[in-house]
Structure formats: structure tokens, C-alpha cells
Motif scaffolding. Structure first.
Motif, PDB file in Angstrom:
ATOM      1  N   LYS A  30       0.830  -1.201   0.000  1.00  0.00           N
ATOM      2  CA  LYS A  30       0.000   0.000   0.000  1.00  0.00           C
ATOM      3  C   LYS A  30       0.863   1.248   0.000  1.00  0.00           C
ATOM      4  N   PHE A  31       0.241   2.365  -0.331  1.00  0.00           N
ATOM      5  CA  PHE A  31       0.846   3.687  -0.235  1.00  0.00           C
ATOM      6  C   PHE A  31       0.160   4.420   0.905  1.00  0.00           C
ATOM      7  N   GLY A  32       0.936   5.060   1.772  1.00  0.00           N
ATOM      8  CA  GLY A  32       0.377   5.853   2.861  1.00  0.00           C
ATOM      9  C   GLY A  32      -0.247   5.008   3.961  1.00  0.00           C
ATOM     10  N   GLY A  33      -0.892   5.690   4.880  1.00  0.00           N
ATOM     11  CA  GLY A  33      -1.493   5.016   6.026  1.00  0.00           C
ATOM     12  C   GLY A  33      -0.437   4.704   7.065  1.00  0.00           C
ATOM     13  N   LEU A  34      -0.559   3.574   7.721  1.00  0.00           N
ATOM     14  CA  LEU A  34       0.415   3.135   8.716  1.00  0.00           C
ATOM     15  C   LEU A  34       1.064   1.838   8.261  1.00  0.00           C
ATOM     16  N   PRO A  35       2.363   1.704   8.474  1.00  0.00           N
ATOM     17  CA  PRO A  35       3.051   0.482   8.060  1.00  0.00           C
ATOM     18  C   PRO A  35       2.827  -0.654   9.055  1.00  0.00           C
ATOM     19  N   ILE A  36       3.105  -1.850   8.609  1.00  0.00           N
ATOM     20  CA  ILE A  36       3.142  -3.002   9.503  1.00  0.00           C
ATOM     21  C   ILE A  36       4.580  -3.104   9.997  1.00  0.00           C
ATOM     22  N   LEU A  37       4.796  -2.819  11.276  1.00  0.00           N
ATOM     23  CA  LEU A  37       6.117  -2.916  11.894  1.00  0.00           C
ATOM     24  C   LEU A  37       6.010  -3.755  13.152  1.00  0.00           C
ATOM     25  N   SER A  38       7.043  -4.507  13.451  1.00  0.00           N
ATOM     26  CA  SER A  38       7.036  -5.287  14.684  1.00  0.00           C
ATOM     27  C   SER A  38       7.149  -4.335  15.873  1.00  0.00           C
ATOM     28  N   ALA A  39       6.752  -4.794  17.039  1.00  0.00           N
ATOM     29  CA  ALA A  39       6.815  -3.971  18.250  1.00  0.00           C
ATOM     30  C   ALA A  39       8.259  -3.586  18.585  1.00  0.00           C
ATOM     31  N   GLN A  40       9.223  -4.379  18.129  1.00  0.00           N
ATOM     32  CA  GLN A  40      10.631  -4.110  18.415  1.00  0.00           C
ATOM     33  C   GLN A  40      11.257  -3.126  17.423  1.00  0.00           C
ATOM     34  N   THR A  41      10.570  -2.835  16.329  1.00  0.00           N
ATOM     35  CA  THR A  41      11.126  -1.961  15.296  1.00  0.00           C
ATOM     36  C   THR A  41      10.900  -0.500  15.664  1.00  0.00           C
ATOM     37  N   GLU A  42      11.989   0.251  15.721  1.00  0.00           N
ATOM     38  CA  GLU A  42      11.884   1.681  15.991  1.00  0.00           C
ATOM     39  C   GLU A  42      11.514   2.416  14.710  1.00  0.00           C
ATOM     40  N   TRP A  43      10.690   3.468  14.864  1.00  0.00           N
ATOM     41  CA  TRP A  43      10.295   4.281  13.716  1.00  0.00           C
ATOM     42  C   TRP A  43      11.553   4.986  13.187  1.00  0.00           C
ATOM     43  N   PRO A  44      11.793   4.937  11.886  1.00  0.00           N
ATOM     44  CA  PRO A  44      12.985   5.598  11.330  1.00  0.00           C
ATOM     45  C   PRO A  44      12.952   7.114  11.558  1.00  0.00           C
ATOM     46  N   ARG A  45      14.117   7.681  11.826  1.00  0.00           N
ATOM     47  CA  ARG A  45      14.250   9.115  12.093  1.00  0.00           C
ATOM     48  C   ARG A  45      15.430   9.679  11.303  1.00  0.00           C
ATOM     49  N   ASP A  46      15.383  10.984  11.073  1.00  0.00           N
ATOM     50  CA  ASP A  46      16.507  11.645  10.425  1.00  0.00           C
ATOM     51  C   ASP A  46      17.600  11.898  11.471  1.00  0.00           C
ATOM     52  N   PRO A  47      18.783  12.388  11.062  1.00  0.00           N
ATOM     53  CA  PRO A  47      19.871  12.594  12.031  1.00  0.00           C
ATOM     54  C   PRO A  47      19.530  13.555  13.161  1.00  0.00           C
ATOM     55  N   GLU A  48      18.555  14.442  12.960  1.00  0.00           N
ATOM     56  CA  GLU A  48      18.144  15.367  14.020  1.00  0.00           C
ATOM     57  C   GLU A  48      17.092  14.754  14.937  1.00  0.00           C
ATOM     58  N   GLY A  49      16.702  13.498  14.692  1.00  0.00           N
ATOM     59  CA  GLY A  49      15.740  12.806  15.548  1.00  0.00           C
ATOM     60  C   GLY A  49      14.287  12.969  15.136  1.00  0.00           C
ATOM     61  N   ARG A  50      14.027  13.650  14.030  1.00  0.00           N
ATOM     62  CA  ARG A  50      12.641  13.818  13.565  1.00  0.00           C
ATOM     63  C   ARG A  50      12.168  12.555  12.856  1.00  0.00           C
ATOM     64  N   PRO A  51      10.947  12.105  13.140  1.00  0.00           N
ATOM     65  CA  PRO A  51      10.439  10.900  12.477  1.00  0.00           C
ATOM     66  C   PRO A  51      10.313  11.121  10.976  1.00  0.00           C
ATOM     67  N   LEU A  52      10.702  10.093  10.210  1.00  0.00           N
ATOM     68  CA  LEU A  52      10.506  10.127   8.764  1.00  0.00           C
ATOM     69  C   LEU A  52       9.058   9.770   8.443  1.00  0.00           C
ATOM     70  N   HIS A  53       8.569  10.228   7.316  1.00  0.00           N
ATOM     71  CA  HIS A  53       7.197  10.013   6.878  1.00  0.00           C
ATOM     72  C   HIS A  53       7.087   8.643   6.204  1.00  0.00           C
ATOM     73  N   PHE A  54       6.070   7.868   6.573  1.00  0.00           N
ATOM     74  CA  PHE A  54       5.841   6.578   5.919  1.00  0.00           C
ATOM     75  C   PHE A  54       5.310   6.834   4.521  1.00  0.00           C
ATOM     76  N   LEU A  55       5.943   6.227   3.518  1.00  0.00           N
ATOM     77  CA  LEU A  55       5.548   6.418   2.126  1.00  0.00           C
ATOM     78  C   LEU A  55       4.769   5.224   1.571  1.00  0.00           C
ATOM     79  N   ALA A  56       5.339   4.030   1.717  1.00  0.00           N
ATOM     80  CA  ALA A  56       4.712   2.851   1.112  1.00  0.00           C
ATOM     81  C   ALA A  56       5.294   1.584   1.714  1.00  0.00           C
ATOM     82  N   GLN A  57       4.560   0.487   1.534  1.00  0.00           N
ATOM     83  CA  GLN A  57       5.096  -0.828   1.893  1.00  0.00           C
ATOM     84  C   GLN A  57       4.760  -1.794   0.764  1.00  0.00           C
ATOM     85  N   ILE A  58       5.699  -2.685   0.501  1.00  0.00           N
ATOM     86  CA  ILE A  58       5.539  -3.682  -0.551  1.00  0.00           C
ATOM     87  C   ILE A  58       5.700  -5.063   0.072  1.00  0.00           C
ATOM     88  N   ASP A  59       4.685  -5.898  -0.098  1.00  0.00           N
ATOM     89  CA  ASP A  59       4.767  -7.289   0.333  1.00  0.00           C
ATOM     90  C   ASP A  59       5.448  -8.048  -0.802  1.00  0.00           C
TER      91      ASP A  59
END
Length: 81
Positions: free
Chosen positions: A9-38
Motif C-alpha cells: 500500500k501507499f500511505g497510512g500506517l506500516p506493519i512494523l514489529s513492536a521491536q522496530t523503531e520508527w525511522p528518524r533523520d539525524p536530528e531525531g525527527r520521524p521520517l514520513h511513511f511512504l509505502a510498503q511492498i509485500d
């Protein structure tokens, strides 16, 4: 009928495991979820895995102009498997 649920899918919320940290830029700001491909939904795989989910993240700037930084090429984006 057949189960037609799709995970890709494009947009929405990704499927991430509980142990996976949300990706961030070097300044610590969360990156925007774009898409996921199964990967299991792909008609071809080439160099991609046959199973699992690829999740794509990037900075969400108004103009989407990301400076070209050869030393840290992934500081503005992330791909999780």
C-alpha cells in the motif's frame, strides 16, 4: 470467494514489529511513511526477497528537495525489511 487482502500500500500506517523503531533523520525527527511492498505479492523478484515486507520512509518537506550528501546518502530516507 478467494481472499483478496493485500498488504502492499501507499500511505497510512506500516506493519512494523513492536521491536522496530520508527525511522528518524539525524536530528531525531520521524521520517514520513511512504509505502510498503509485500514481496510475496510481486509478480517477479529479481534481486528482491521472495517473502517479507519492504517499508519505505522519507522526509516530508513541502518542496521535497533533499540535498545531495554523498557522505550520508540515507539520512533523508530509510527502507526497512
Amino acid at each position: 470467494g478467494a481472499d483478496c487482502r493485500r498488504v502492499s500500500k501507499f500511505g497510512g500506517l506500516p506493519i512494523l514489529s513492536a521491536q522496530t523503531e520508527w525511522p528518524r533523520d539525524p536530528e531525531g525527527r520521524p521520517l514520513h511513511f511512504l509505502a510498503q511492498i509485500d514481496c510475496a505479492e510481486l509478480p517477479w523478484h529479481g534481486r528482491l526477497p521472495k517473502t517479507g515486507i519492504l517499508s519505505f520512509f522519507g522526509r516530508d518537506d513541502e518542496e521535497q528537495i533533499w540535498e545531495d550528501d554523498a557522505e550520508v546518502p540515507t539520512k533523508n530516507c530509510a527502507v526497512l525489511y
